[in-house]
Scaffold this active site. Structure first.
Site, PDB file in Angstrom:
ATOM      1  N   ARG A  75       0.856  -1.208   0.000  1.00 16.30           N
ATOM      2  CA  ARG A  75       0.000   0.000   0.000  1.00 16.30           C
ATOM      3  C   ARG A  75       0.879   1.241   0.000  1.00 16.30           C
ATOM      4  O   ARG A  75       0.579   2.245  -0.633  1.00 16.30           O
ATOM      5  CB  ARG A  75      -0.948  -0.002   1.206  1.00 16.30           C
ATOM      6  N   TYR A 127     -16.179  16.175 -17.433  1.00  8.56           N
ATOM      7  CA  TYR A 127     -16.443  14.736 -17.459  1.00  8.56           C
ATOM      8  C   TYR A 127     -17.517  14.410 -16.403  1.00  8.56           C
ATOM      9  O   TYR A 127     -17.469  14.954 -15.279  1.00  8.56           O
ATOM     10  CB  TYR A 127     -15.135  13.998 -17.143  1.00  8.56           C
ATOM     11  N   ASP A 202      -7.056  18.071 -15.917  1.00 10.89           N
ATOM     12  CA  ASP A 202      -7.389  16.714 -16.365  1.00 10.89           C
ATOM     13  C   ASP A 202      -6.943  16.633 -17.829  1.00 10.89           C
ATOM     14  O   ASP A 202      -7.578  17.207 -18.716  1.00 10.89           O
ATOM     15  CB  ASP A 202      -8.896  16.488 -16.241  1.00 10.89           C
ATOM     16  N   LYS A 227      -7.516   5.263 -20.487  1.00 12.03           N
ATOM     17  CA  LYS A 227      -7.716   5.707 -21.869  1.00 12.03           C
ATOM     18  C   LYS A 227      -6.414   5.527 -22.675  1.00 12.03           C
ATOM     19  O   LYS A 227      -5.959   4.425 -22.832  1.00 12.03           O
ATOM     20  CB  LYS A 227      -8.219   7.145 -21.882  1.00 12.03           C
TER      21      LYS A 227
HETATM   22  C1  PLP Z   1     -12.487   8.459 -18.219  1.00 13.86           C
HETATM   23  C2  PLP Z   1     -12.208   9.823 -17.740  1.00 13.86           C
HETATM   24  C3  PLP Z   1     -12.036  10.086 -16.360  1.00 13.86           C
HETATM   25  C4  PLP Z   1     -12.202   9.012 -15.307  1.00 13.86           C
HETATM   26  O1  PLP Z   1     -11.273   8.011 -15.424  1.00 13.86           O
HETATM   27  P1  PLP Z   1     -11.560   6.485 -14.962  1.00 13.86           P
HETATM   28  O2  PLP Z   1     -10.287   5.802 -15.225  1.00 13.86           O
HETATM   29  O3  PLP Z   1     -12.724   6.001 -15.777  1.00 13.86           O
HETATM   30  O4  PLP Z   1     -11.918   6.546 -13.511  1.00 13.86           O
HETATM   31  C5  PLP Z   1     -11.746  11.383 -15.991  1.00 13.86           C
HETATM   32  N1  PLP Z   1     -11.632  12.379 -16.897  1.00 13.86           N
HETATM   33  C6  PLP Z   1     -11.806  12.172 -18.208  1.00 13.86           C
HETATM   34  C7  PLP Z   1     -11.651  13.313 -19.155  1.00 13.86           C
HETATM   35  C8  PLP Z   1     -12.092  10.888 -18.671  1.00 13.86           C
HETATM   36  O5  PLP Z   1     -12.287  10.701 -19.970  1.00 13.86           O
END
Ligand code: PLP
Length: 418
Positions: A75, A127, A202, A227
């Protein structure tokens, strides 16, 4: 939080690594033979494994009664995780990076730096999961978010409160409307007016290959590793990069305290994905450019930062090195859009993006359906909007499949807008 500054953790990167060109940097994993360790040398594999081993171990034996081994409990730190973290720190130009169990988990870690009574300023085209988490904080934790149009640095400036603003949260380009926020201009304004506030970006849509927010003035960058960084839709991960050691220590404290660090196996998969980010992104972006051009030529309204008609085309070019591989377009009719989505064969109907396979979706029916209809209207989110997340297939097949679907749905021929 007490004791944060004194809390040490494994694998703190201090020396500055050498920077190659982006594609080289992604695939070149630094492995120092220096036994005292340096950047990326946190795994001193005795067998010189070409691929970092998966240290599938929850605990590590200590040399003595007082501990003092580099790792003691997964952890708090794990060699496979440290390895992908130091690699990503280099790529994001971060002082230090962390990998956690999902993109939302990354945001959760960052938002725990905000105390009750402090405020967050965020965009109005966020998002969906980000909105959900911000809503929870305002309901249970006394942390209010002010949503503003982040395409307007002045709108952000007007919402700033030197006593209260703790985080300014940006997404650029936004999804699915592809709106651009001027990270540099906003970071300058925020740092001038609110020295305590952190600019958080982000960067999921661009990936660190195309955009490096820390170099544009941001204090923290995060990505959904689910992604582009992983690229194959076979794992969930979140990635955080911090500009300063002080911020990094605070983030590490939360990760260790809550236990959301990425598992050894997923850390290994993530590192494998990152190595091919450049080739995937180049190909996906190239395909996306062709698809966008085709749709523009057919007379559709196309939202894509690579579209010279995009109102912030020049701004996006200044912030990033490419338009990416997500675009959206309007057909003028929700029914026609539904027929198009269902008539495609190669394009998988799915939320998410960043995968090697091409995906098609209707945000208002799928990823953004949780946003109430009147709010979608306020945000000018068209109900007929189709989002395309372009993969690495042969572009000719993608174009033919899309063109067939447009014909079947009765969306072609169209009059050209020009
Ligand atoms: C998918 C996504 C998230 C969240 O990510 P997860 O891995 O699904 O928790 C946050 N911001 C954007 C722009 C995303 O496309």
């Amino acid at each position: 939080m007490t004791n944060v500054a004194t809390l040490d953790s494994p694998a703190v990167t201090t020396a500055k690594p050498k920077h190659y060109r982006p594609a080289t940097e992604l695939v070149h994993i630094e492995t120092s033979t220096d036994p005292t360790g340096g950047p990326g040398s946190t795994v001193r594999d005795p067998y010189n494994a070409a691929s970092v081993p998966i240290y599938q171990s929850a605990t590590f034996k200590q040399p003595g009664a007082h501990g003092s081994g580099e790792y003691d409990y997964s952890r708090s730190g794990n060699p496979t995780r440290s390895h992908v973290e130091s690699h990503l720190a280099k790529i994001m130009r971060a002082q230090r990076a962390f990998v956690v169990s999902s993109g939302m988990s990354a945001l959760d870690v960052i938002l725990r730096l905000v105390k009750a009574g402090e405020e967050i300023i965020a965009g109005d085209d966020l998002y969906g999961g980000t909105n959900r988490l911000l809503g929870y904080l305002s309901q249970y934790n006394g942390v209010v978010t002010r949503h503003v149009d982040t395409t307007e640095p002045l709108a952000v400036m007007e919402a700033l409160n030197p006593e209260k603003t703790r985080i300014v949260l940006l997404e650029t380009p936004t999804n699915p409307l592809i709106k651009i926020a001027d990270i540099s201009a906003i970071a300058d304004l925020v740092h001038q007016q609110c020295p305590r506030a952190l600019v958080v970006v982000d960067n999921t849509m661009m990936s660190p290959y195309l955009q490096k927010p820390l170099m544009l003035g941001a204090d923290i960058v995060y990505h959904s590793g689910t992604k582009y960084l992983s690229g194959h839709h076979d794992l969930m991960a979140g990635v955080i990069g911090a500009k300063t050691q002080a911020t990094a220590e605070q983030l590490y404290f939360v990760i260790n305290a809550t236990g959301c660090g990425l598992s050894p196996f997923d850390s290994w998969l993530l590192l494998r994905g990152v190595k091919t980010l450049a080739v995937r992104m180049e190909k996906q972006q190239d395909n996306a450019r062709q698809i966008a051009e085709f749709l523009i030529n057919q007379g559709f309204r196309v939202h894509y930062p690579g579209n010279p008609a995009h109102p912030q085309y020049e701004l996006h070019k200044r912030l990033s090195s490419g338009p990416g591989a997500v675009l959206s377009f309007e057909t003028g009719s929700t029914e026609v859009s539904e027929r198009i989505v269902e008539a495609t064969k190669l394009w998988g109907i799915s939320v998410s993006f960043g995968c090697v396979n091409s995906l098609i979706s209707m945000p208002c029916q799928m990823s953004h359906a949780s946003i109430p209809a009147h709010v979608r209207q306020e945000r000018a989110l068209p109900e007929d909007l189709i989002r395309l997340c372009v993969g690495i297939e042969d572009p000719q097949d993608l174009l033919e499949d899309l063109e067939n679907a447009l014909h079947e749905a009765g969306a072609l021929p169209r009059k050209s807008l020009g």
